[in-house]
Scaffold this motif. Structure first.
Motif, PDB file in Angstrom:
ATOM      1  N   GLN B 185     -23.006 -15.383  19.503  1.00  0.00           N
ATOM      2  CA  GLN B 185     -21.731 -15.388  18.816  1.00  0.00           C
ATOM      3  C   GLN B 185     -22.339 -15.004  17.439  1.00  0.00           C
ATOM      4  OE1 GLN B 185     -18.566 -16.964  19.413  1.00  0.00           O
ATOM      5  NE2 GLN B 185     -18.886 -16.750  21.701  1.00  0.00           N
ATOM      6  N   ALA B 186     -23.462 -15.329  16.844  1.00  0.00           N
ATOM      7  CA  ALA B 186     -23.963 -15.329  15.502  1.00  0.00           C
ATOM      8  C   ALA B 186     -24.164 -13.923  15.287  1.00  0.00           C
ATOM      9  CB  ALA B 186     -25.190 -16.207  15.352  1.00  0.00           C
ATOM     10  N   SER B 187     -24.618 -13.415  16.474  1.00  0.00           N
ATOM     11  CA  SER B 187     -25.154 -11.727  16.247  1.00  0.00           C
ATOM     12  C   SER B 187     -23.915 -11.039  16.219  1.00  0.00           C
ATOM     13  CB  SER B 187     -26.166 -11.515  17.286  1.00  0.00           C
ATOM     14  OG  SER B 187     -26.558 -10.465  17.315  1.00  0.00           O
ATOM     15  N   TYR B 188     -22.953 -11.317  17.214  1.00  0.00           N
ATOM     16  CA  TYR B 188     -21.673 -10.342  17.279  1.00  0.00           C
ATOM     17  C   TYR B 188     -21.047 -10.463  15.966  1.00  0.00           C
ATOM     18  CZ  TYR B 188     -22.105  -9.610  22.463  1.00  0.00           C
ATOM     19  OH  TYR B 188     -22.245  -9.068  23.426  1.00  0.00           O
ATOM     20  N   GLY B 189     -21.146 -11.735  15.303  1.00  0.00           N
ATOM     21  CA  GLY B 189     -20.235 -11.998  14.074  1.00  0.00           C
ATOM     22  C   GLY B 189     -20.772 -11.247  13.178  1.00  0.00           C
ATOM     23  N   LEU B 190     -22.154 -10.630  13.101  1.00  0.00           N
ATOM     24  CA  LEU B 190     -22.767  -9.897  12.106  1.00  0.00           C
ATOM     25  C   LEU B 190     -22.674  -8.470  12.315  1.00  0.00           C
ATOM     26  CD1 LEU B 190     -25.987 -12.030  11.614  1.00  0.00           C
ATOM     27  CD2 LEU B 190     -24.365 -11.357   9.875  1.00  0.00           C
ATOM     28  N   GLY B 191     -21.821  -7.970  13.462  1.00  0.00           N
ATOM     29  CA  GLY B 191     -21.679  -6.807  13.840  1.00  0.00           C
ATOM     30  C   GLY B 191     -22.564  -6.142  14.575  1.00  0.00           C
ATOM     31  N   ALA B 192     -23.140  -6.871  15.551  1.00  0.00           N
ATOM     32  CA  ALA B 192     -24.196  -6.135  16.447  1.00  0.00           C
ATOM     33  C   ALA B 192     -23.401  -5.876  17.771  1.00  0.00           C
ATOM     34  CB  ALA B 192     -25.420  -7.229  16.712  1.00  0.00           C
ATOM     35  N   THR B 193     -24.000  -4.910  18.394  1.00  0.00           N
ATOM     36  CA  THR B 193     -23.532  -4.341  19.419  1.00  0.00           C
ATOM     37  C   THR B 193     -24.251  -5.186  20.556  1.00  0.00           C
ATOM     38  OG1 THR B 193     -25.337  -2.672  19.722  1.00  0.00           O
ATOM     39  CG2 THR B 193     -23.409  -1.939  18.746  1.00  0.00           C
ATOM     40  N   LYS B 194     -23.779  -5.163  21.766  1.00  0.00           N
ATOM     41  CA  LYS B 194     -24.301  -5.857  23.041  1.00  0.00           C
ATOM     42  C   LYS B 194     -25.862  -5.530  23.237  1.00  0.00           C
ATOM     43  CE  LYS B 194     -22.268  -7.980  26.630  1.00  0.00           C
ATOM     44  NZ  LYS B 194     -20.874  -7.775  27.521  1.00  0.00           N
ATOM     45  N   PHE B 195     -26.177  -4.122  23.009  1.00  0.00           N
ATOM     46  CA  PHE B 195     -27.475  -3.598  23.026  1.00  0.00           C
ATOM     47  C   PHE B 195     -28.285  -4.576  22.058  1.00  0.00           C
ATOM     48  CE2 PHE B 195     -30.779  -1.002  21.204  1.00  0.00           C
ATOM     49  CZ  PHE B 195     -31.612  -0.801  22.110  1.00  0.00           C
ATOM     50  N   THR B 196     -27.816  -4.678  20.823  1.00  0.00           N
ATOM     51  CA  THR B 196     -28.881  -5.254  19.762  1.00  0.00           C
ATOM     52  C   THR B 196     -28.896  -6.781  20.182  1.00  0.00           C
ATOM     53  OG1 THR B 196     -27.781  -3.789  18.355  1.00  0.00           O
ATOM     54  CG2 THR B 196     -29.164  -5.425  17.258  1.00  0.00           C
ATOM     55  N   VAL B 197     -27.497  -7.334  20.583  1.00  0.00           N
ATOM     56  CA  VAL B 197     -27.661  -8.848  20.779  1.00  0.00           C
ATOM     57  C   VAL B 197     -28.581  -9.091  21.953  1.00  0.00           C
ATOM     58  CG1 VAL B 197     -26.257 -10.760  22.094  1.00  0.00           C
ATOM     59  CG2 VAL B 197     -25.374  -9.025  20.266  1.00  0.00           C
TER      60      VAL B 197
END
Lengths: 293, 307, 294
Positions: B185-197
Motif C-alpha cells: 500500500q505504501a508503495s502504491y500510495g507513492l505512485g508505483a506500478t505493480k511491476f515496481t511494487v
C-alpha cells in the motif's frame, strides 16, 4: 462517467510497458513447466496406444517386446506400498501426536522438528544405502525382498507422513480439546476421542499422497539390489520383488525402438494411472471431509 | 456422607504415561533414522578410507571403480553433479521466482486455485518417468539443432530443472505472501506500478525466503538420481569449464549416477567398489544435509521477520 | 497560523524551533481554530471536490452520495464512528480503492478541475500527486535514506541531488535531527513515532499536492502524537492535508475544516471546525461530538 467540468489538470500517464511485459513474462514462466509436462504426457500417451493392453497388464516380462508384460512389477509395487502404509501410518501418526499434543517447546522438540525437516531432504539414493547397510546387511532381510524394499522406502516417506499429520492435528480447534478436558477427560481420552477423529481425514490424505511418492521411488530399490526383472508374483515377504519404476528403468536401457517407444511408454502410462488413482483417492477423502465441516 | 474422591486413578495415570512414551518413541525414531544413516555410511566409508586415502578420494581426477586399473577420485563425479546443478538452476531459479511473483502478486484468486495444484504435479511425477522423457523425447528433439550425444547433461538438466520449479515457486510464494500488505500500500500510495511494487518492495522483503527456496532446490538437484542416471550417461569425466557447450552436450556422470551404476552391477561381497558406494554416499549426504540445514535456518529467520 | 510561508517554501531550511511553533491548547476548541479559518478563508480555493460520490464493496455501500469541497492548503479532518466510510472516502481520493477487486465507484471526485475517475486518468499518475500516510507506520525494510528516496526513484525524480531531497524531506518531517547520523540504518530500527514521521517524509519527498493521512497517530503514544500533530499543522502551509481520525480532540486541535461521516457512509455535516464543535447544525452530529453516540 461523464464530466461536465473543464479539465485543467492533466495527471499524465505512467508508462506500463515494463509492467505489461513483466506480467506476460511471469505468466509465461508459470506456464512453461506445466505446458512442457503436458506435451510430454501427450507424447507418451500416444506412444502407449497399442502397447498398453490386457496382455501387457497380465503378463510377465519377456525379451520379445510384443510378449513383454508388467504384471510382476505392478503387483510388486502394490505389495510394497501396502506394507509401507502399515509401517508408516502408526509410526507417523504417533510421532505427530507426540510433537503436537505432548511435547513442550523445548530444545529436544525443536531438534526433532529440525531433524524431520532435514530428513525430508535427504536424497533417496542415500536411503537406499541405509536400506542396504541396515535392512539387508545388519538385519538380514535379504537382497531385494519385499520386506527390505518396504522398510527402506517407509523410512524415506516417514518425514512427509509426520509433517502432514502434524498439520492435520494442528488444524483441530483448541476449543474442541478444551471441551473434552472440561468434561473430565484425560489427555489420552481427548486425543483418542476428539483430536484424532477430527484430524483423521487430513492424516489419511497426507499419508496417501506420501504413498504416491513411495510408489514412484526407484533409486532406493536399486541400492538394496532389487532384481531388475522378476517373472513371478511375490508370494511372501521374503520374495524377491521388482516394482514398476524399476522395470521402466530396466526397459529404458534396451536399445530396441519397440521397447523405447512402445513397451516403456505403456509402463510409464500404467505407473501414472496408478499414481493418479492414488492421488484421486486422497482428494476424494479431502473433499468429503471439507463438505462435512 | 463421605467426601468426594479426587485422588489419582493409578491405572489411568499409568496408561496415560504409557501412551506418552509410546508416541515419544515414534518421534525419536526420526533421530534414530538420522543416526542410522550416518552410522551406515560411516562404517563402510571408514573401511573404504582404510584402503583408499581420503586425500586420494577427494583430489583424484579419475573415477573407475570396477574397470582396471581401478581409481577412486571423486572429483569427476562432483564436477558432473555441479554441471547438472548449475544447468537445472539456470532453468528453475528464474522460472520459479517469476512463477512465485506471478502467483503472489498478479494472479487472481481463481487462477491461482488451479495453477498451484498444476505446478505441484511437476514435483509429483516419478523421477524415472522424467528420466525416460529426457532420453526418448527431449534429447531427440534438441538433437535436431544441437550436436547432442545420446546421453547428455543438457536434457537431464532441463528435466531436473522442471521438476524443482515448484519447490522454488511454492516456498518463495509463501515468503512473498508473508510480506505485509501495508508495504505494498505504501508503495502504491507513492505512485508505483505493480511491476515496481513487486520488484522493489515484495522481492527484497521476501529475499531470505527466496534464498531458502533456492538452496533447497539446489540440494534437491544435487541428490536427484534417476533422471541423470537414465539421461545424462555414465561417463565420469572431469569437466572442462573453458568449454561450456561441451559440458552440456556430452555425457557426464554425477555422484548419484555413479552409485546407481555400482548398485546395478553385481556387487559381490565387500569389495572396494561396494565400499566406495558408501564413501560417495557420505559425500552426497554431507553436502545435501548442510544445504538443507542452511535453508531451514534461513527460512526460520524469515518466518520471524514479519510477525 | 504564525509561521511564514516563505520559511517552509524556501529550501533554506531553518529549524522550526527558532520560531515558536503554533501549539493550540488541547482543551481550547475555539481559540486556535478561530484564527485559522479567519485567516485562510480569504484565500480559500477548492482543490478537491466530491460530487455525488458513492463507493460500493461488492453489494455493500460504503460511501453514500458524498458532496464535499476541500480547500487548498488547509487541514481537513474527516471524523466519524468506525465503519462510517471515512477511510473509504480517503482512499477514493487517490484511487487506492482500485486495488480492491470488488470496489466500485459512482459519481465524481474532482481534483483541480479534473475528475480522477475519468477513463483517461491513470491512477498511478494520480497517486504521484497525492501522498499517503497510513494508520500503522509502514516503513520498507530498507535504510532510512532508501525509504525517503523510494518515491523519488519510483517517480523518476531521482535525477539531481537525491541526498539533498532526502535531507529536506526529513527536515520537513521534523525527523532529521534524530536520524541524521544513522541514515543508512534500517527504518525498522526507529521508534513507532519516528517510523511514522519517516513515512511522512517518504510521502512528501516527491513533493505531492495533497497528503492523505489515515489515522496517522492512532498507533502512537501521546508524546509522539503531539509531534505528529505539530507537523501536520506545518505541512498545511504547503500542502492540502486530508486527515481521517477517530480522535475528536485531535480534529479540533489541528484542522481548519471538519467533515462528519455517520453510519452508512453518509456525510452529515461539513463546515469550519469551530462551527462543527461549537454549534453543529444536526442533532446527530451534536450527539456524536458530545459522545452520546458512536
Amino acid at each position: 462517467m461523464a464530466t461536465d467540468t473543464p479539465t485543467d489538470t492533466d495527471f499524465g500517464q505512467v508508462s506500463r510497458t515494463k509492467d505489461v511485459a513483466f506480467r506476460l513474462l511471469a505468466l509465461a514462466a508459470t506456464l512453461v513447466g506445466i505446458v512442457s509436462l503436458a506435451a510430454l504426457l501427450a507424447n507418451v500417451a500416444v506412444d502407449a496406444v497399442g502397447w498398453l493392453n490386457w496382455g501387457f497388464i497380465t503378463s510377465p516380462p519377456h525379451p520379445d517386446p510384443y510378449e513383454a508384460g508388467f504384471l510382476p512389477a505392478l503387483v510388486g509395487s502394490i505389495a510394497i506400498m501396502l506394507l509401507i502404509a502399515l509401517i508408516t501410518f502408526p509410526v507417523g501418526v504417533g510421532a505427530a501426536v507426540y510433537l503436537e499434543e505432548y511435547a513442550n517447546d523445548g530444545l529436544l522438540t525443536r531438534f526433532i522438528q529440525l531433524n524431520i525437516a532435514n530428513l525430508a531432504g535427504v536424497p533417496s539414493v542415500v536411503y537406499g544405502l541405509l536400506g542396504l547397510g541396515l535392512f539387508v546387511g545388519l538385519l538380514g532381510f535379504g537382497y531385494g525382498t519385499v520386506l527390505a524394499a518396504a522398510f527402506t522406502v517407509a523410512l524415506l516417506i516417514l518425514p512427509i507422513v509426520i509433517i502432514s499429520a502434524q498439520e492435520a492435528i494442528r488444524a483441530v480447534p483448541d476449543s474442541q480439546r478444551q471441551a473434552s478436558y472440561g468434561m473430565g477427560a484425560t489427555k489420552w481420552q481427548t486425543i483418542r476421542n476428539v483430536v484424532l477423529p477430527r484430524a483423521m481425514p487430513g492424516i489419511m490424505t497426507g499419508t496417501i499422497l506420501a504413498l504416491g511418492r513411495a510408489i514412484g521411488e526407484t533409486a532406493p530399490l536399486i541400492m538394496i539390489a532389487a532384481p531388475t526383472t522378476v517373472f513371478g508374483i511375490p508370494n511372501s515377504f521374503e520374495s524377491k520383488v521388482s516394482a514398476m519404476p524399476l522395470q521402466i528403468y530396466t526397459w529404458a536401457s534396451y536399445p530396441e525402438t519397440e521397447f523405447q517407444y512402445g513397451v516403456v511408454a505403456a509402463g510409464v502410462v500404467t505407473l501414472l494411472i496408478v499414481l493418479l488413482t492414488i492421488n484421486s483417492i486422497a482428494i476424494v477423502i479431502r473433499n468429503r471431509y471439507q463438505q462435512r465441516t | 456422607m463421605s467426601q468426594p474422591d479426587f485422588s489419582h486413578d493409578g491405572i489411568r495415570t499409568a496408561r496415560g504415561k504409557a501412551f506418552r512414551y509410546l508416541f515419544m518413541l515414534c518421534a525419536l525414531l526420526s533421530i534414530l533414522t538420522t543416526v542410522a544413516i550416518i552410522l551406515t555410511l560411516l562404517v563402510d566409508a571408514v573401511d573404504f578410507f582404510a584402503e583408499i586415502s581420503l586425500v586420494e578420494f577427494l583430489t583424484g581426477t579419475r573415477w573407475s571403480p570396477t574397470n582396471e586399473p581401478v581409481a577412486f577420485g571423486v572429483l569427476p563425479l562432483i564436477s558432473g553433479t555441479l554441471v547438472i546443478t548449475v544447468g537445472s538452476a539456470l532453468v528453475a531459479l528464474p522460472i520459479g521466482l517469476l512463477t512465485a511473483i506471478y502467483l503472489s502478486e498478479y494472479a487472481s484468486e481463481r487462477r491461482r486455485a488451479y495453477l498451484k495444484p498444476a505446478l505441484e504435479v511437476l514435483a509429483g511425477v516419478p523421477t524415472v518417468v522424467y528420466g525416460y522423457f529426457a532420453l526418448v523425447y527431449v534429447t531427440p528433439a534438441l538433437d535436431t539443432f544441437l550436436p547432442l550425444s545420446t546421453f547428455n547433461a543438457l536434457s537431464a538438466s532441463i528435466m531436473v530443472g522442471i521438476m524443482i520449479i515448484p519447490m522454488v515457486s511454492s516456498i518463495s510464494e509463501d515468503a512473498m505472501s508473508a510480506v505485509p500488505d501495508s508495504l505494498r500500500q505504501a508503495s502504491y500510495g507513492l505512485g508505483a506500478t505493480k511491476f515496481t511494487v513487486s520488484t522493489s518492495v515484495v522481492v527484497p522483503a521476501a529475499v531470505s525466503g527466496i534464498f531458502s527456496s533456492f538452496i533447497l532446490a539446489l540440494s534437491r538437484a544435487i541428490g536427484e538420481t534417476m533422471i541423470v542416471a537414465i539421461a545424462a550417461g555414465q561417463t565420469p569425466r572431469l569437466v572442462d569449464v573453458t568449454d561450456p557447450a561441451g559440458l552440456f552436450l556430452n555425457s557426464i556422470q554425477t555422484m548419484t549416477a555413479a552409485m546407481v551404476q555400482i548398485g546395478t552391477g553385481d556387487i559381490v561381497g565387500q569389495g572396494e567398489a561396494y565400499k566406495s558406494l558408501f564413501a560417495v554416499g557420505l559425500t552426497l549426504f554431507v553436502i545435501t544435509f548442510a544445504m538443507n540445514l542452511v535453508s531451514e535456518l534461513v527460512a526460520s529467520r524469515y518466518r520471524e521477520e514479519y510477525r | 497560523m504564525t509561521m511564514s510561508d516563505e520559511q517552509l517554501l524556501s529550501s533554506d531550511t531553518e529549524s522550526s524551533d527558532d520560531q515558536p511553533a503554533p501549539t493550540p491548547g488541547t482543551d481550547g476548541l475555539t481559540d486556535s481554530t478561530d484564527i485559522d479559518t479567519g485567516e485562510r478563508s480569504a484565500t480559500e480555493r477548492t482543490l478537491l471536490e466530491a460530487r455525488d460520490l458513492s463507493v460500493y464493496y461488492g453489494k455493500e455501500q460504503a460511501l453514500d452520495s458524498v458532496d464535499i469541497e476541500i480547500p487548498e492548503k488547509q487541514v481537513t479532518a474527516v471524523i466519524g464512528p468506525s465503519g462510517c466510510g471515512k477511510s473509504t472516502f480517503l482512499r477514493s481520493i487517490n484511487r487506492m480503492n482500485d486495488l480492491v477487486d470488488a470496489a466500485h465507484v459512482d459519481g465524481e471526485l474532482v481534483f483541480d478541475g479534473k475528475n480522477v475517475y475519468d477513463d483517461d486518468v491513470d491512477p498511478v499518475a494520480l497517486r504521484r500527486k497525492i501522498g499517503m500516510v497510513f494508520q500503522k507506520p509502514n516503513p520498507f525494510p530498507k535504510s532510512i535514506r532508501d525509504n525517503v528516496a523510494y518515491g523519488l526513484r519510483v517517480q523518476g525524480k531521482d535525477d539531481g541531488d537525491v541526498d539533498e531531497k532526502v535531507h529536506t524531506a526529513l527536515e520537513r518531517a521534523a525527523l532529521l535531527d534524530e536520524v541524521e547520523a544513522q541514515l543508512d540504518s534500517s527504518g525498522l530500527d526507529l521508534s513507532g513515532g519516528q517510523q511514522q514521521r519517516l513515512c511522512i517524509a517518504r510521502a512528501i519527498a516527491p513533493d505531492p499536492d495533497v497528503i492523505l493521512m489515515d489515522e496517522p497517530a492512532s498507533a502512537l503514544d501521546p508524546v509522539a502524537t503531539s509531534k505528529i500533530e505539530d507537523l501536520i499543522e506545518e505541512l498545511a502551509e504547503e500542502y492540502t492535508v486530508v486527515i481521517v481520525t477517530h480522535n475528536m480532540q485531535q480534529a479540533a486541535r489541528i484542522s481548519d475544516k471538519t467533515a462528519v461521516f455517520l453510519t452508512g457512509g453518509e456525510l452529515v455535516e461539513f463546515d469550519d471546525t469551530d462551527k462543527i464543535f461549537e454549534n453543529p447544525e444536526h442533532d446527530r452530529v451534536e450527539d456524536y461530538i458530545t459522545g452520546k453516540f458512536g
